[in-house]
Scaffold this active site. Structure first.
Site, PDB file in Angstrom:
ATOM      1  N   ASP A 347      36.113  43.635  39.004  1.00 27.15           N
ATOM      2  CA  ASP A 347      37.405  44.182  38.624  1.00 27.15           C
ATOM      3  C   ASP A 347      38.680  43.172  39.228  1.00 27.15           C
ATOM      4  O   ASP A 347      38.466  42.629  40.030  1.00 27.15           O
ATOM      5  CB  ASP A 347      37.647  45.597  38.689  1.00 27.15           C
ATOM      6  CG  ASP A 347      37.823  46.077  40.376  1.00 27.15           C
ATOM      7  OD1 ASP A 347      37.270  45.306  41.041  1.00 27.15           O
ATOM      8  OD2 ASP A 347      38.915  46.644  40.689  1.00 27.15           O
ATOM      9  N   GLU A 348      39.516  43.216  38.372  1.00 25.65           N
ATOM     10  CA  GLU A 348      40.827  42.642  39.000  1.00 25.65           C
ATOM     11  C   GLU A 348      40.791  41.303  39.406  1.00 25.65           C
ATOM     12  O   GLU A 348      41.119  41.092  40.514  1.00 25.65           O
ATOM     13  CB  GLU A 348      41.618  43.547  39.637  1.00 25.65           C
ATOM     14  CG  GLU A 348      41.956  45.242  39.138  1.00 25.65           C
ATOM     15  CD  GLU A 348      42.514  46.054  40.148  1.00 25.65           C
ATOM     16  OE1 GLU A 348      43.589  46.595  39.581  1.00 25.65           O
ATOM     17  OE2 GLU A 348      42.303  45.920  41.171  1.00 25.65           O
ATOM     18  N   VAL A 349      40.081  40.416  38.890  1.00 26.80           N
ATOM     19  CA  VAL A 349      40.243  38.917  39.195  1.00 26.80           C
ATOM     20  C   VAL A 349      41.348  38.111  38.807  1.00 26.80           C
ATOM     21  O   VAL A 349      41.572  37.901  37.874  1.00 26.80           O
ATOM     22  CB  VAL A 349      38.795  38.318  38.801  1.00 26.80           C
ATOM     23  CG1 VAL A 349      38.682  36.976  39.265  1.00 26.80           C
ATOM     24  CG2 VAL A 349      37.565  39.137  39.108  1.00 26.80           C
TER      25      VAL A 349
END
Length: 550
Positions: A347-349
């Site tokens: 997630d959230e790269v």
């Protein structure tokens, strides 16, 4: 039905008057306070069993004569350590603190109508006493308390653990102080197979005793998956045997703030004895700042105006060395953690660092990715998925991995966490045929004044547009407590009893949805957790009866 009543809300008019000037209460809050004046027909059972009949007929339990034993015909016996320890644990929970109040509780019980024994019968030839719980564990049980005695029957040891918790919740003290239990018939099984709690040990390190306490609380609520978000940007407390520098340089402190291999084994075994799976999360390629402190050249160098800035971004996805390292690390992780699943995050790269790096932009051009950095992320994720598959582990991922159209195995579990449009996401993931977990409405690190457990309680995981086949792919959900503002001082009261609302939603029937009745039972359940050493915060004004025994 005779039940132990907890005196609460002594003056309802004062409670209603206090609403002035407070925007935290809505009509549901007022309604539940009014409903709380009416005792629940189910006493303090939590989560509510699927089918329960409780009669006014009462049996008295003299603690000094009562025992929990293996019943005739049970495939589990004294060699089943999980049950043996559970028998002692639940005996202490039912009678331990009350016996310290100085009263002769055996003498206060009448000589007739006594219940002296609970028989526990495991019916499956493979009772799994020496195994680990898994995604397909059978947690069903039947509990009968009548004139013939008390019998708890379960196919597997995991169902027996859930039934022991239920039996313990049925025991109460009458007005004379005698321990009593009503004539009861229960047939029970969880609605969803995955009922988890996520704890974050990276933003703040949680000592083992805090983890153990919350595993215990999970068992009181029949939750069965500890999602251990063990590392993140802030710290790397997992002590790797192959790569000790990860924690030596990435943990807050290399000796006091790490989980050694022995610590990890203790957590897994403690959880096993309570029918709880331990699913570790090693999130990448983002959320890995702490990894780079102990593993050279793992992270991507960031650039400013064509020059290295001295800062680093996600794991470098274009170096073979990155995958060699991840291969060895996940081989170790797959051996250390017994569960069949590992959570791989995804997630959230933040791709801004990748965009600034000339080597990566050149790689993008050579591979025809253009400026679509989701393709680069997908390339990395696919390599990691292949590595984990090689070690015969299944994987869980956050929803971004699905959104990026990575090639996922059929048994991939996708966790939906983004609150905006989460019902559409649930529909999309299940339409693609993947098993799905819901966490979006259950981020319990978000707090508010008032009865915020109600919002968690009202969530229906299958409330999205889709076929019945799609909705069967929803295997459960998790209550998540992220650690930015949580450490050992407040993790337990912030989590409980708010996570209990999630527990009932995932265990009980879809039709179990009365907020008023839930308030009654949850208030008593919260007091029971308090009496067992869990610092669960209050729902509202009132007090717990066991406090008067101190």
């Amino acid at each position: 039905m005779a039940v132990m009543s907890v005196r609460l809300l002594p003056v309802l008019c004062l409670a209603l008057l206090s609403l002035r000037g407070s925007a935290a209460y809505d009509p549901d809050d007022i309604a539940l306070l009014q409903a709380a004046q009416v005792p629940s027909p189910y006493g303090s059972l939590w989560p509510l069993p699927q089918a329960v009949q409780i009669s006014p007929d009462v049996y008295y339990i003299p603690p000094g004569e009562f025992s929990i034993v293996h019943g005739a015909g049970s495939t589990a016996g004294p060699t089943c350590v999980v049950l043996e320890k559970a028998f002692q644990r639940y005996y202490d929970y039912m009678f331990g603190y009350e016996q310290r109040d100085g009263r002769d509780v055996d003498a206060s019980a009448p000589s007739s109508g006594r219940l002296l024994q609970l028989e526990v019968v495991i019916t499956s030839k493979e009772n799994e006493c020496h195994k680990y719980p898994h995604i397909n564990s059978d947690e069903s049980y039947k509990l009968i308390i009548d004139d013939s005695g008390a019998v708890l029957q379960a196919s597997q040891v995991w169902g027996a653990l859930r039934g022991l918790e239920t039996f313990s919740q049925l025991v109460y003290r009458d007005s004379t102080g005698a321990f009593t239990v009503n004539k009861t018939h229960i047939a029970d099984a969880p609605r969803f197979s995955h009922r988890g709690v996520l704890l974050d040990t990276s933003r703040h390190f949680l000592p083992l005793k805090t983890i153990f306490l919350n595993l215990e609380a999970m068992s009181f609520n029949k939750m069965n998956v500890f999602h251990w978000h063990i590392v993140d940007d802030q710290s790397f407390p997992y002590q790797s045997a192959l790569f000790p520098e990860l924690s030596n340089k990435g943990a807050y402190h290399p000796f006091t703030h790490v989980y050694t291999p022995v610590d990890v084994r203790m957590v897994i075994e403690y959880a096993r004895h309570r029918g709880i799976r331990v699913v570790p999360e090693f999130d990448s390629p983002g959320h890995t700042s702490s990894w780079g402190k102990g593993q050279k050249d793992l992270l991507t160098p960031c650039y400013t105006d064509g020059q290295p800035s001295g800062t680093y971004g996600p794991i470098n996805p274009i170096l073979n060395s990155s995958y060699c390292f991840m291969d060895e690390l996940f081989q170790e992780i797959s051996l250390v953690f017994a569960d069949q699943y590992i959570h791989l995050g995804g997630d959230e790269v933040d791709v801004s660092c990748w965009k600034s790096n000339p080597d990566i932009t050149k790689f993008m051009s050579e591979h025809g990715f253009g400026t679509d950095y989701r393709k680069l992320e997908s390339l990395y994720v696919q390599r990691i998925l292949d590595i984990v598959t090689k070690y015969k582990k299944g994987y869980m991922v956050w929803q971004e991995v699905f959104d990026n159209h990575d090639q996922l195995k059929a048994d991939t579990v996708v966790e939906v966490w983004k609150e905006k449009d989460y019902q559409k996401e649930m529909a999309a993931v299940t339409a693609a045929g993947f098993q799905t977990l819901l966490t979006a409405p259950w981020y319990l690190n978000r707090i508010s004044y008032g009865q915020d457990w109600i919002q968690a309680y009202k969530v229906e995981p299958t409330n999205f547009t889709g076929t019945e086949e799609q909705k069967r792919l929803v295997i459960g959900g998790e209550a998540c407590l992220w650690g930015e503002f949580v450490d050992a001082t407040n993790v337990t009261p912030r989590l409980w009893p708010r996570a209990s609302a999630v527990a009932e939603r995932l265990w009980s029937s879809k039709d179990t949805n009365s907020v008023g009745d839930a308030y009654n039972r949850l208030e008593k359940h919260r007091c029971r957790m308090r009496s067992r050493g869990v610092a669960a915060e209050p729902l509202y004004v009132g007090y717990c009866e066991h406090e008067s025994l101190a």
